[in-house]
Design an enzyme around this catalytic site. Structure first.
Site, PDB file in Angstrom:
ATOM      1  N   ALA A   1      36.558  32.248  47.249  1.00  0.00           N
ATOM      2  CA  ALA A   1      37.436  32.920  46.985  1.00  0.00           C
ATOM      3  C   ALA A   1      38.236  33.009  45.642  1.00  0.00           C
ATOM      4  CB  ALA A   1      38.748  32.161  47.932  1.00  0.00           C
TER       5      ALA A   1
ATOM      6  N   LYS B   1      41.324  38.222  46.747  1.00  0.00           N
ATOM      7  CA  LYS B   1      41.443  38.637  48.061  1.00  0.00           C
ATOM      8  C   LYS B   1      42.020  37.495  48.892  1.00  0.00           C
ATOM      9  CE  LYS B   1      37.149  41.297  47.442  1.00  0.00           C
ATOM     10  NZ  LYS B   1      37.100  41.163  45.930  1.00  0.00           N
TER      11      LYS B   1
ATOM     12  N   CYS C   1      29.840  43.366  44.845  1.00  0.00           N
ATOM     13  CA  CYS C   1      30.098  44.615  43.735  1.00  0.00           C
ATOM     14  C   CYS C   1      28.915  44.979  43.235  1.00  0.00           C
ATOM     15  CB  CYS C   1      31.137  43.811  42.635  1.00  0.00           C
ATOM     16  SG  CYS C   1      30.688  42.478  42.009  1.00  0.00           S
TER      17      CYS C   1
END
Length: 455
Positions: free
Chosen positions: A111, A116, A232
């Site tokens: 996290a 997010k 990503c």
């Protein structure tokens, strides 16, 4: 920018000659900047009316906006009020796509620093529970700050390895987000320093991590639950092939195609095991959209998920000074889940799992501390309140120089026309809380959290 030769060779295999040249041309374009509005505090429309700098809507994110790199939104009082989070536009997509409903039990397993998690928590609207985890203790501290800045009251912040979480949360979560550690190929334009790590580790190093994380995450997903996997990076080893592995590992999983935006690219089955379901994955390319590179896959586990009703337990006994303070607070608080631990007062989310043995950095909302015959409210409580949920408020406009002085930790003077009572006062910028102070004799003693101060 000099890209690694082996990386370029890999990209030539993924893209047609025309698209490959367009991808290379994207490096000559200026990177884009984004912010995401905290819908836990205000609507996007309300933010548009008060935003002090120029913004433009991100087409595929309801509460996302582009802003100019010339602006400095991280140095604006509204940032300190938790009204928005600065986030690369493509990186907003995973939390946007995962369909969170108030009352869900949600896990964000990788996290930090919280981009997010803050969005997942805002979508919960204070109901249900968010377990926000990062294995790095130092990164988890930044995660905690961002969740508190956003005014989130129903989250556990944990710093553990995935296998330890799985021991406590088997078949527990309605929704899971895995923003997996990856080789970062999609961020080369935004952060060229990532290339050094890519050269050092390559893709295989991250594949092993991704396989481990996804396997443990699947153990924690309930029947009927949904899991969002994202990276990503462009490498099929870390994208389609990881998703294909999950589908084989759990036959009850199926891919769900998210709402489509015209700039998205489908997943490519030919880069994996030719499972045509992989076309339901999403690829974001920087030469097709105004954002960096990203990959995401939304999966659902077959079965029915039953929603647990909130438990009502006996309210804990509390010191008189705490009781007196809470009588003034209009925000609904689940005082039946109140705990006083080493003078600190918490209200826990309704978790219903034994969490002993986990490294928990925060469990729910820290209300403050019970000290010698007095209660001191916390910075976290201030950020979780609305201005109308506390009786003694000092309203300051964004242009008032006392706002910056307060954020720097200075004592601030009151004006004759400001009717502030003696005692704890909630300092607000344009109706949005910044923190507490203590009013007496025409001034307010600063109680803004030292580690959060304007630098």
């Amino acid at each position: 920018m000099e890209l690694p030769v082996s990386f370029l060779e890999n990209m030539k295999k993924l893209l047609s000659p025309e698209e490959f040249n367009a991808y290379l041309d994207s490096y000559s374009e200026e990177r884009v900047y984004g912010l995401r509005v905290n819908t836990n505090k205000l609507t996007p429309e309300e933010f548009e009316k008060i935003c002090p700098f120029e913004i433009k809507k991100i087409p595929w994110i309801d509460n996302g906006y582009y802003y100019s790199g010339k602006d400095k939104p991280a140095k604006d009082p509204y940032y300190y009020a938790g009204l928005y989070y600065l986030q690369e536009p493509s990186a907003m997509t995973p939390a946007h796509v995962l369909p969170i409903e108030p009352g869900d039990r949600v896990l964000d397993i990788c996290a930090a620093p919280g981009g997010k998690s803050t969005e997942l928590a805002a979508k919960l609207k204070g109901k249900g529970v968010l377990v926000s985890n990062d294995i790095s203790n130092s990164r988890a501290k930044a995660l905690l700050k961002n969740l508190e800045l956003f005014g989130i009251s129903n989250a556990y912040v944990i710093s553990e390895a995935p296998y330890k979480l799985a021991e406590h949360f088997e078949s527990y979560f309605d929704k899971i987000l895995i923003d997996a550690p990856c080789s970062g190929e999609g961020m080369f334009r935004k952060e060229p320093s990532v290339m050094k790590s890519w050269v050092e580790h390559g893709n295989d190093y991250f594949v092993k991590l991704q396989q481990e994380i996804t396997s443990y995450a699947l153990k924690m997903l309930r029947p009927g639950g949904m899991l969002l996997y994202s990276t990503c990076t462009f490498s099929p080893l870390e994208d389609e092939q990881i998703v294909s592995r999950m589908l084989k590992e759990d036959p009850d999983l199926e891919l769900v195609e998210p709402e489509w935006y015209e700039g998205f690219d489908h997943g490519h089955p030919e880069w994996s095991d030719n499972n045509q379901e992989l076309t339901k994955c999403v690829r974001i390319w920087p030469h097709r959209m105004k954002g960096e590179g990203h990959f995401l896959a939304l999966l659902k586990k077959k079965g029915e998920s039953s929603r647990l009703k909130e438990r009502q337990t006996e309210k804990a006994k509390m010191p008189q000074e705490l009781f007196d303070f809470l009588q003034t607070v209009k925000k609904p608080l689940a005082l039946d889940r109140l705990e006083i631990r080493q003078e600190k007062v918490f209200v826990h989310p309704d978790c219903r799992r034994d969490l002993k043995g986990l490294r928990i950095m925060r469990s729910g909302l820290l209300l403050g501390e019970c000290l010698k015959n007095r209660f001191e409210p916390s910075q976290a409580l201030a950020m979780a309140l609305r201005a109308d949920e506390y009786p003694n408020v000092l309203y300051l406009s964004r242009e008032d120089d006392r706002v910056i002085r307060y954020l720097k930790g200075e004592t601030i003077d009151l004006k004759d026309e400001e009717s502030v009572e003696k005692g704890w006062v909630l300092i607000c910028v344009d109706n949005y809380p910044l923190g507490f102070g203590k009013a007496a004799g025409g001034s307010v003693k600063n109680k803004y959290l030292a580690g959060w101060r304007w630098m």
